[in-house]
Design an enzyme around this catalytic site. Structure first.
Site, PDB file in Angstrom:
ATOM      1  N   LYS A 194      11.220  -8.341  -9.344  1.00  0.00           N
ATOM      2  CA  LYS A 194       9.552  -7.607  -8.709  1.00  0.00           C
ATOM      3  C   LYS A 194       8.996  -8.046  -9.665  1.00  0.00           C
ATOM      4  O   LYS A 194       8.109  -7.014 -10.981  1.00  0.00           O
ATOM      5  CB  LYS A 194       9.757  -6.857  -8.057  1.00  0.00           C
ATOM      6  N   LYS A 247      10.273 -12.032  -6.434  1.00  0.00           N
ATOM      7  CA  LYS A 247       9.508 -11.999  -5.800  1.00  0.00           C
ATOM      8  C   LYS A 247       8.354 -11.318  -6.750  1.00  0.00           C
ATOM      9  O   LYS A 247       7.936 -10.975  -7.838  1.00  0.00           O
ATOM     10  CB  LYS A 247       9.410 -10.583  -5.139  1.00  0.00           C
TER      11      LYS A 247
HETATM   12  C1  PBG Z   1       5.977  -2.740  -1.278  1.00  0.00           C
HETATM   13  C2  PBG Z   1       6.091  -4.108  -0.999  1.00  0.00           C
HETATM   14  C3  PBG Z   1       4.950  -4.834  -1.533  1.00  0.00           C
HETATM   15  C4  PBG Z   1       5.276  -6.055  -1.039  1.00  0.00           C
HETATM   16  C5  PBG Z   1       6.492  -6.386  -0.731  1.00  0.00           C
HETATM   17  N1  PBG Z   1       7.106  -4.220  -0.533  1.00  0.00           N
HETATM   18  C6  PBG Z   1       3.440  -4.114  -1.963  1.00  0.00           C
HETATM   19  C7  PBG Z   1       3.487  -3.868  -3.779  1.00  0.00           C
HETATM   20  O1  PBG Z   1       4.456  -3.896  -4.615  1.00  0.00           O
HETATM   21  O2  PBG Z   1       2.608  -3.514  -3.889  1.00  0.00           O
HETATM   22  C8  PBG Z   1       4.545  -7.158  -1.251  1.00  0.00           C
HETATM   23  C9  PBG Z   1       4.488  -8.375  -0.212  1.00  0.00           C
HETATM   24  C10 PBG Z   1       3.403  -9.422   0.320  1.00  0.00           C
HETATM   25  O3  PBG Z   1       2.740  -8.726  -0.457  1.00  0.00           O
HETATM   26  O4  PBG Z   1       3.608  -9.928   0.718  1.00  0.00           O
HETATM   27  N2  PBG Z   1       6.482  -1.943  -2.405  1.00  0.00           N
END
Ligand code: PBG
Length: 326
Positions: A194, A247
């Site tokens: 991520k 992601k």
């Molecule tokens: C929570 C999380 C996030 C997303 C999914 N789970 C945001 C982040 O890490 O700030 C992002 C999903 C999206 O942008 O569609 N940690």
């Protein structure tokens, strides 16, 4: 002599093209994200995500029913609690927003996979994905809380838990906690690679989870790094991840492709909020053909190697697929 080979022969008609098509999207590949809020009768559209809403549990139940009737197999739930505190206590309370939503959906909708996002940023008053001690994210305390949160989701009836916090060692902590509470069969879908991405912008408005200070670069990955993703994925698999995720998706197709070719576990990709917002905005301005771009993007994510695609476009994609006359 003109060359014998004329690749255009196979592109002549839609039937020929369909016959040799290498990648097709199936509605079973898709997971639809939903934002759950407290209250009753609430369905509030998210500014930068047209067609996506914050919904109270009664509306979520109806939404899940309609998602299921489209043939989509699963949803991923994000909670927006009323109460935030330094420890994110709503994240692991059995009466928390997610736990209540999961119980309610399970009691009303048959045969839908419920995936729960396991993270603290929506639940902490400072908006970080971990507990803070002495001004720093306390990794090892955080993973204990994440484990409690995952167990409470499983107790409520979640089918898959999906940690998205990027703390080190959280998959193992969650696996151990689930197993010791008897949830040996609940899979972990880990957000393994991520990245610290600007594409999460609209989500933070949707989930009210923007950090109050600093950013997430001390725990999410540097967008410049490709090999490091393989190390993150390898660690998560060693720790017990059943499904690994990359992601965002679109700017990281190389990473999806690498993960797919190095590992044999199922690969998920998250087509995130900013990727959705860009296409919606371009479509609204009349600058691009929204549905064609959407299908091209989701096909590219699958072609890169994703087995599972989490996308806010899931319902629109199913509509396009069902109109495909072939
Ligand atoms: C929570 C999380 C996030 C997303 C999914 N789970 C945001 C982040 O890490 O700030 C992002 C999903 C999206 O942008 O569609 N940690």
């Amino acid at each position: 002599m003109f060359p014998i080979h004329r690749p255009k022969r196979l592109r002549k008609t839609e039937f020929l093209r369909a016959l040799i098509r290498e990648t097709s999207i199936n509605k079973r590949d898709l997971i639809y994200p939903l934002f759950v809020t407290t209250g009753h009768g609430i369905k509030k559209e998210i500014d930068a995500m047209p067609g996506c809403y914050q919904m109270s549990i009664d509306c979520i139940v109806e939404e899940v029913e309609s998602v299921r009737s489209l043939g989509i197999l699963g949803v991923i739930l994000f909670g927006i609690p009323d109460h935030k505190d330094p420890f994110g206590s709503d994240a692991y309370s059995d009466e928390g927003i997610i736990q209540t939503a999961v119980r309610e959906i399970k009691s009303k909708v048959k045969d839908i996979l419920i995936i729960t996002d396991v993270c603290l940023c929506e639940y902490t008053d400072h908006g970080h994905c971990g507990i803070i001690s002495n001004g720093m994210i306390d990794n090892d305390k955080t993973i204990q809380i994440l484990a409690m949160s995952a167990v409470s989701h499983a107790r409520a009836g979640a089918d898959i838990v999906a940690p998205s916090d990027m703390m080190d060692g959280r998959v193992k902590a969650i696996r151990n906690a689930l197993d010791s509470e008897g949830f040996i069969d609940i899979p972990i879908m880990s957000y393994s690679a991520k990245y610290a991405s600007a594409f999460y912008g609209p989500f933070r408005e949707a989930a009210k989870s923007a950090p109050m200070f600093g950013d997430r670069r001390s725990y999410q990955m540097d967008p410049s790094n490709r090999r490091e993703a393989l190390r993150e994925v390898a660690l998560d698999i060693e720790e017990g991840a059943d499904i690994v995720m990359v992601k965002p998706a679109l700017s990281y197709l190389d990473v999806i492709s690498d993960v797919k070719s190095y590992f044999s576990v199922p690969v998920a990709a998250y087509n995130v909020s900013g990727e959705y917002a860009m296409i919606k905005a371009g479509g609204r301005l009349g600058w691009i053909d929204e549905y064609r771009v959407m299908m091209e993007v989701v096909t590219s994510i699958k072609r890169a190697g994703a087995d599972i695609i989490i996308t806010y476009f899931a319902k629109d994609i199913v509509k396009v697929l069902s109109e495909d006359g072939i």
